[in-house]
Enzyme design. Structure first.
Site, PDB file in Angstrom:
ATOM      1  N   CYS A   1       0.796  -1.273   0.171  1.00 55.99           N
ATOM      2  CA  CYS A   1       0.011   0.024   0.023  1.00 55.99           C
ATOM      3  C   CYS A   1       0.790   1.266   0.112  1.00 55.99           C
ATOM      4  O   CYS A   1       2.153   1.020  -0.063  1.00 55.99           O
ATOM      5  CB  CYS A   1      -0.964  -0.061   1.113  1.00 55.99           C
ATOM      6  SG  CYS A   1       0.023   0.224   2.679  1.00 55.99           S
TER       7      CYS A   1
ATOM      8  N   CYS B   1       3.602   1.470   2.568  1.00 54.97           N
ATOM      9  CA  CYS B   1       4.581   0.655   2.504  1.00 54.97           C
ATOM     10  C   CYS B   1       5.477   1.396   1.512  1.00 54.97           C
ATOM     11  O   CYS B   1       6.933   1.569   1.807  1.00 54.97           O
ATOM     12  CB  CYS B   1       4.276  -0.542   1.798  1.00 54.97           C
ATOM     13  SG  CYS B   1       3.509  -1.566   2.847  1.00 54.97           S
TER      14      CYS B   1
ATOM     15  N   ASP C   1       1.611 -31.700  -0.375  1.00 56.57           N
ATOM     16  CA  ASP C   1       2.672 -31.998   0.228  1.00 56.57           C
ATOM     17  C   ASP C   1       2.362 -31.902   1.702  1.00 56.57           C
ATOM     18  O   ASP C   1       1.415 -31.241   2.154  1.00 56.57           O
ATOM     19  CB  ASP C   1       3.784 -31.208  -0.224  1.00 56.57           C
ATOM     20  CG  ASP C   1       4.945 -31.214   0.743  1.00 56.57           C
ATOM     21  OD1 ASP C   1       5.608 -32.247   0.856  1.00 56.57           O
ATOM     22  OD2 ASP C   1       5.388 -30.031   1.084  1.00 56.57           O
TER      23      ASP C   1
ATOM     24  N   ASP D   1       5.396 -26.768  -1.567  1.00 52.54           N
ATOM     25  CA  ASP D   1       6.056 -25.750  -1.102  1.00 52.54           C
ATOM     26  C   ASP D   1       7.422 -25.921  -1.288  1.00 52.54           C
ATOM     27  O   ASP D   1       8.347 -25.004  -1.402  1.00 52.54           O
ATOM     28  CB  ASP D   1       5.770 -25.187   0.105  1.00 52.54           C
ATOM     29  CG  ASP D   1       6.586 -25.999   1.223  1.00 52.54           C
ATOM     30  OD1 ASP D   1       6.229 -27.069   1.196  1.00 52.54           O
ATOM     31  OD2 ASP D   1       7.087 -25.285   2.141  1.00 52.54           O
TER      32      ASP D   1
ATOM     33  N   ASP E   1       9.328 -30.642  -4.113  1.00 51.92           N
ATOM     34  CA  ASP E   1       8.077 -30.476  -4.798  1.00 51.92           C
ATOM     35  C   ASP E   1       8.060 -29.872  -6.037  1.00 51.92           C
ATOM     36  O   ASP E   1       7.163 -30.092  -6.903  1.00 51.92           O
ATOM     37  CB  ASP E   1       7.070 -29.895  -3.951  1.00 51.92           C
ATOM     38  CG  ASP E   1       6.767 -30.326  -2.469  1.00 51.92           C
ATOM     39  OD1 ASP E   1       6.774 -31.652  -2.406  1.00 51.92           O
ATOM     40  OD2 ASP E   1       6.739 -29.491  -1.476  1.00 51.92           O
TER      41      ASP E   1
END
Lengths: 757, 51
Positions: free
Chosen positions: A54, A57, A472, A650, A654
């Site tokens: 935003c 930030c 996973d 993740d 994987d």
């Protein structure tokens, strides 16, 4: 988005749109390899910032960096997350910049400057320019067309003058703006295929040619307005489609950014130099500080530490290392400084091997034919034969009718040609070109607001077909962080935590988290590979492995991750940890099953841990101790059995399986390689958006099919009209823009449709 | 009819101006960060000067 401008007191996004990223697990990377000079004599660095959402930030990041000495420019691109920093050389070390960002609660990753150069979206800009030219031409020609349509008493001379002015605008504009279609049609024709762009290109040339011929003969039917408007609508569809694909490409580049990590090489005199990971040669001695990721495969030559290999194997328990042990690229050094000798260069290391597996998987997925292309394959031959039939019907039809006794006059070559071209113009896939991209852009936009990043349009089509979901465990179904499960007396917990605070080990951190704020034991020291030792209240205290902290204590046998703690002569205490499930894992699995999907769990972790997680989440089918390559094999088995698996994972282990699945998703905490290999990225800590994504994908498919059906219906009505010779420029313009508007409005229904839950 | 000799070039000129303005905005990078631009208007960068 109220209260955007808060004072930057807390870490991370001041609007609370993103979780602040804790400073202590930021990877330590040397940024010097990524710094480049610019024309003004400044040093510049391009960083990929995560967590910025935003205006607060932007202000926090840019303001925070500009306050540093020597920083001349800091500009954050909120759409792409890229931050460019320029500073006067030698006034500030680049590491200060990354440290400042980390302290503010964001995470920064350096970009290889050569790759950043290539990042400029030239194709997107070109499409926008074409779109602008087509739009300008369509609007200006309409100004001359309206008087022709409605000025019944207009003389031939005036009309021809207006046609000529239209031609002067339309010819260069159409030839410029249709370039994307010409190029794509040419590529397809060279490969002896026909795509949607072949009839489009043909229609552009034929329409321009016919309209010029008509203008020369002072005729009434010139389609300069229609052709520019057609290009305008088609280019909108093309641009939307390109934007979606560009997102996917950017994500794939981040995998390469991971490999561009800097390494610290120790030279013959023991000095440390910073080199790019690509420049590592076999036999180089490298230094790995605590928190560093190994840049290549190697053998450990010095130091005692523990490695976090969870990204490579899915195993949550840290692996202690000894001198002479192998270390794989991508594993993270946890506790102490290590020196290693490279045994494989970057291109041959484990990470690169995984990247290759990803590539192979993606080629398999490339065989998927997109909905719009399937429609085009059906559409092109039909339309072209219809135009040919129209020509033949008008050219030799009257003679045939006379032969069977009817009194019909010849229509002539010109009328036959005009009507055949009219068929090509009216059936030009204007609505077809918008039908699918419009739906995909609206639905991916909606999913983006729910925290699901969809990286390509066809991912959404594939997601709608899913019938099996493969999860996973570590970091996907679970949070990927150990959590204390033993009941411990508060004073013992506080004492153990005071030792744990000096360690970076994941179990120590989990213990500290459970104990809450407190002080660290002043004289505690970490004993690599064993634990922490110190003195509390004059008594010797130890926290760590069973053999180190609780000699003689018996094994509990449940296989859970554990720490032991002894204080003085008191009996040792056992701290057991488990990897907690994500809070909504069980409800998500139930929701998927309610939609008739098979759910499986495949993990590289121990059977006991996998079984416990599967039972808690309500999954019947699970496999443990599965190597990365075997995960891919399992997905290929599923596909060979005719199933359409969605893989959710993740870790680096994987990544290849993600690429081999029909469609794949990864949580936002996943490693870059996995995010790059998956079609969807879930940005929050929840799994539930996955269910919503499947629902929206199904709704989007329904809308896209509706749109394609409407386009077909439109053609069924309009094409005979054109074949019969009733088409005028006014009808062509109205029908084409009308059908485009209808498909766009139908796509916009996606925006307001409620998600079925 | 002579009015057309003025209106037609005038209309085309205005259209061309719009097109050139768009090309300029594209070249000067105004389409690089559409999201950031929407947020940047909310930043009060003049608050130090108000005192």
């Amino acid at each position: 988005m109220a209260g955007l401008i808060l004072e930057p007191a807390a870490a991370g996004c001041p609007s609370g749109l993103a979780q602040p990223l804790p400073a202590d697990d930021a990877p330590a990377r040397d940024l010097r390899a990524f710094v480049r000079g610019d024309a003004k004599g400044h040093d510049t660095l391009e960083l990929m910032v995560t967590g910025a959402k935003c205006a607060g930030c932007i202000r926090k990041i840019e303001g925070g960096l500009l306050a540093l000495p020597g920083v001349a420019e800091a500009r954050l691109n909120l759409s792409t997350g890229r931050l460019r920093v320029a500073w006067t050389p030698d006034l500030i070390a680049p590491q200060r910049i990354a440290d400042t960002l980390t302290a503010l609660g964001y995470r920064a990753q350096p970009f290889d400057p050569e790759m950043a150069q290539r990042n400029v979206d030239a194709e997107g800009r070109f499409l926008l320019r074409c779109l602008a030219v087509a739009g300008f031409a369509a609007m200006n020609i309409m100004m001359f067309s309206a008087p022709i349509w409605f000025g019944e008493d207009m003389g031939d001379g005036t009309r021809t003058l207006l046609h000529w002015i239209s031609a002067l605008i339309a010819i260069p504009a159409a030839l410029y703006a249709a370039q994307p279609f010409f190029r794509s049609a040419w590529t397809a024709l060279k490969a002896r295929r026909a795509n949607m762009d072949v009839p489009i290109s043909l229609a552009v040339f034929l329409t321009l040619g016919m309209s010029i011929a008509e203008t020369l003969q002072q005729g009434k039917h010139a389609y300069f307005d229609g052709i520019t408007m057609l290009l305008f609508f088609l280019l909108i569809g093309r641009y939307l489609d390109h934007k979606l694909r560009e997102k996917a490409r950017t994500a794939a580049r981040e995998l390469l950014a991971l490999q561009a990590v800097a390494a610290s090489r120790i030279d013959a005199e023991g000095r440390i130099e910073i080199i790019s990971a690509r420049d590592i040669a076999v036999g180089d001695r490298l230094m790995l500080a605590a928190g560093d990721r190994a840049p290549c495969d190697g053998v450990i030559e010095g130091g005692l530490s523990e490695l976090d290999c969870s990204m490579l194997t899915g195993e949550t328990t840290p692996v202690p290392t000894r001198i002479g042990d192998k270390i794989l690229a991508g594993s993270i050094n946890l506790t102490q400084k290590l020196t290693m000798r490279a045994t494989a260069v970057s291109e041959n290391s484990a990470v690169a091997e995984l990247a290759r597996l990803i590539e192979v998987g993606e080629q398999g997925r490339g065989r998927y034919v997109r909905l719009a292309d399937r429609a085009a394959a059906l559409y092109v031959p039909v339309v072209h034969s219809l135009a040919a039939l129209t020509f033949l019907g008008w050219f030799i039809g009257p003679a045939l009718l006379r032969a069977v006794g009817f009194e019909v006059a010849d229509a002539g070559l010109r009328v036959a040609l005009l009507n055949a071209i009219a068929v090509l113009i009216i059936t030009c896939p204007c609505a077809l070109g918008l039908a699918v991209p419009a739906v995909q852009v609206v639905s991916t936009g909606r999913l983006f607001k729910r925290g699901v990043l969809v990286k390509s349009g066809d991912a959404l089509e594939r997601l709608a077909q899913v019938d099996t979901v493969v999860f996973d465990k570590t970091g996907t179904l679970t949070l990927g962080r150990p959590r204390l499960i033993s009941e411990i007396a508060p004073d013992v917990l506080a004492a153990a935590a005071s030792l744990a605070r000096v360690s970076r080990h994941p179990l120590s951190r989990a213990l500290v988290e459970a104990a809450g704020p407190g002080v660290a034991c002043a004289d505690a020291v970490e004993v690599p590979g064993s634990g922490v030792e110190g003195a509390i209240g004059g008594a010797r205290a130890r926290l760590g492995r069973r053999g180190f902290a609780a000699e003689g204590a018996s094994d509990s046998g449940d296989g859970a991750a554990e720490l032991w703690f002894t204080l003085g002569e008191a009996p040792p205490t056992r701290f057991a940890f488990e990897d907690a499930l994500r809070p909504d894992a069980a409800t998500t699995v139930a929701a998927l099953k309610a939609r008739g999907m098979e759910v499986e769990l495949i993990s590289g972790d121990r059977p006991a841990a996998v079984e416990a997680a599967a039972r808690a989440a309500g999954i019947e089918h699970w496999r443990a101790h599965v190597a990365p390559a075997d995960k891919t094999v399992r997905l290929q088995e599923l596909r060979a059995a005719g199933r359409r698996p969605l893989m959710v994972g993740d870790g680096l282990n994987d990544a290849a399986a993600l690429a081999a699945a029909h469609v794949s998703a990864s949580p936002g905490t996943a490693v870059e390689a996995s995010q790059a290999a998956s079609d969807l990225v879930l940005q929050g800590a929840e799994l539930a958006p996955l269910v919503e994504a499947i629902d929206i994908a199904k709704a989007a498919k329904a809308r896209a099919v509706e749109n394609l059906r409407f386009s077909a219906l439109y053609n069924i009505v309009a094409a005979p009209l054109a074949a019969a010779g009733f088409l005028t420029p006014l009808i062509a313009a109205a029908a084409m823009s009308g059908s485009s508007l209808i498909v766009t409005l139908n796509a916009l229904r996606m925006q307001f449709a409620r998600a079925s839950s | 009819m002579t009015i057309m000799a003025m209106l037609v070039p005038g209309a085309l000129l205005l259209g061309a101006l719009g097109l050139i303005a768009f090309f300029w905005s594209l070249r000067s990078g105004q389409y690089e960060d559409l999201e950031g631009a929407a947020h940047r208007v909310l930043i009060d960068d003049d608050e130090d000067k108000i005192e």
